[in-house]
Structures are given as C-alpha cells and as structure tokens.
Design a protein around this motif. Structure first.
Motif, PDB file in Angstrom:
ATOM      1  N   TYR A 234       0.794  -1.226   0.000  1.00 27.52           N
ATOM      2  CA  TYR A 234       0.000   0.000   0.000  1.00 27.52           C
ATOM      3  C   TYR A 234       0.827   1.279   0.000  1.00 27.52           C
ATOM      4  O   TYR A 234       0.273   2.369  -0.100  1.00 27.52           O
ATOM      5  CB  TYR A 234      -1.032   0.022   1.129  1.00 27.52           C
TER       6      TYR A 234
ATOM      7  N   TYR B 170      -3.648  -4.067   0.574  1.00 24.79           N
ATOM      8  CA  TYR B 170      -3.777  -2.738  -0.020  1.00 24.79           C
ATOM      9  C   TYR B 170      -4.052  -1.664   1.033  1.00 24.79           C
ATOM     10  O   TYR B 170      -4.334  -0.501   0.698  1.00 24.79           O
ATOM     11  CB  TYR B 170      -4.875  -2.722  -1.089  1.00 24.79           C
TER      12      TYR B 170
ATOM     13  N   LEU C 192      -6.262   1.580  -4.764  1.00 19.18           N
ATOM     14  CA  LEU C 192      -5.154   0.656  -4.983  1.00 19.18           C
ATOM     15  C   LEU C 192      -5.678  -0.760  -5.181  1.00 19.18           C
ATOM     16  O   LEU C 192      -5.157  -1.514  -6.008  1.00 19.18           O
ATOM     17  CB  LEU C 192      -4.189   0.697  -3.802  1.00 19.18           C
TER      18      LEU C 192
END
Length: 218
Positions: free
Chosen positions: A28, A55, A61
């Motif tokens: 992330y 994530y 994302l």
C-alpha cells in the motif's frame, strides 16, 4: 508455528492442502508504476506461487491491483481496511514488505520470514542489512528482483534456513529479543530521529512497552 499457520489459513478460507508457497505482498505504499513493475516481476516467477495483497485502506489501490492481476493472469487474494493483518501474516510462508520497524516486528512475531523491498533511505538500508545478517530476511535492491528472488528462495534451502532463524530467535515468545531488534532499528534511524518525530515517539513507546513486559516476566 506450522500448526498456527494452518489454523490461520483455515480461518481465512485458504486451501491448506495446496502446498504451493503462499506469499503476502504488503504494497500500500508503492506507486502505481512500482505496482506495475511488481506484477511483471511476479508473473515471471511462474504460477507455482499463491498471492495475497495488502492494499491497506486504499480502495483505489485495490482496484489497480485487481486490474494488474487480470492483465498478468495472476490469481490473488486481496485484503485491507480493518481486517486483522496478524492472521494474514501468520498464514503466509513469506511476506514481502518495506523495512519499517513496527511492521517488521508484527511480521516476525507472526512467525513469517521477510523479503524486504528496497528502501530509498540510508536508515532503511541499514535496517534491511541488519535483518538479513540476522538470517530472518533477504533484502532487495529493486522491485524487479521480487519474482526471481522468490523463485530462487523456494527452489533452494534458503526458505528453510530463514524459517529456522525465525524460530531460533523466538520472535513470538522472547520479548527481550524483540526489544533488542527494536532498539537496533531505532539506532539505525538517524534521518528519522531528525525529521520524523511522530515515528520516533511511536518506536520509543514500543520499546518502553516491550521492556516493561520483559521486566514483569523476570
């Protein structure tokens, strides 16, 4: 540790009879360009691996990860938000992550070995080198090395050696060892000491907590 790994996988609904290596990637903090390079790299590693992507709280994302996974034909499980990371760390055979002290502590306490993503800072590089010398991690110099490094690690005795190192250091049980590692990582963070007071205070609080628990045990 192996029994806990199986329990964690059953909790997450992951097939524990499948003996393909399960790799968790903590992504992330990566840029979209790095995510693309990462998928190109793990695609070259072959289909012998199973993947889990963390994530964080970035839902955009998560969308990017699913898109890249579809393009590269990589089957992966995604997680983030408020889900219990410790269960995922414990389920994985190996975690790919940046060399952040608190994150490293969580992963090693869960009993997993580490493949450390390249760090742009000198302090991060020192942390990575220290953990590699300890035998519980392998450090990378580029994102493109992830796939080839995984393939090499799981086709040799490297993973067995790293797992033995994690067990030998008893990260899940020995608070004194965890305190030693936390202190060493903080000592390496000259840049953080000067420029990032929040992170420093968080690490000092962690050290104090560990030391107090260690004193209680004695």
């Amino acid at each position: 540790p192996e029994e806990e790994r199986l329990v964690s996988r059953r909790t997450l609904g992951i097939d524990d009879e499948n003996d393909s290596p399960l790799v968790l990637l903590q992504v992330y903090e990566l840029s979209s360009e790095d995510i693309h390079l990462l998928f190109e790299s793990i695609r070259k590693a072959g289909r012998v691996f199973r993947w889990i992507f963390d994530y964080g709280k970035n839902k955009k994302l998560a969308t990017l990860l699913r898109k890249e996974a579809a393009i590269c034909r990589v089957e992966a499980k995604m997680f983030g938000g408020e889900q219990d990371r410790d269960v995922f760390y414990a389920a994985a055979d190996l975690v790919v992550a940046p060399p952040q002290p608190l994150l490293v502590r969580e992963i090693l306490t869960a009993g997993s070995s580490l493949l450390l993503l390249p760090s742009p800072s000198d302090s991060g590089k020192k942390d990575s080198l220290f953990l590699e010398q300890l035998g519980v991690a392998q450090m990378l110099t580029s994102i493109e090395e992830v796939g080839p490094s995984l393939r090499e690690m799981f086709s040799s005795s490297k993973m067995t050696t790293m797992k033995e190192a994690v067990r030998r250091e008893s990260f899940a049980e020995d608070s004194a060892m965890i305190a030693t590692i936390a202190l060493r990582l903080v000592e390496n963070k000259e840049i953080v000491l000067q420029n990032d007071r929040f992170l420093l205070e968080e690490e000092i609080a962690l050290q104090k907590e560990i030391q107090e628990k260690s004193l209680e045990q004695h």
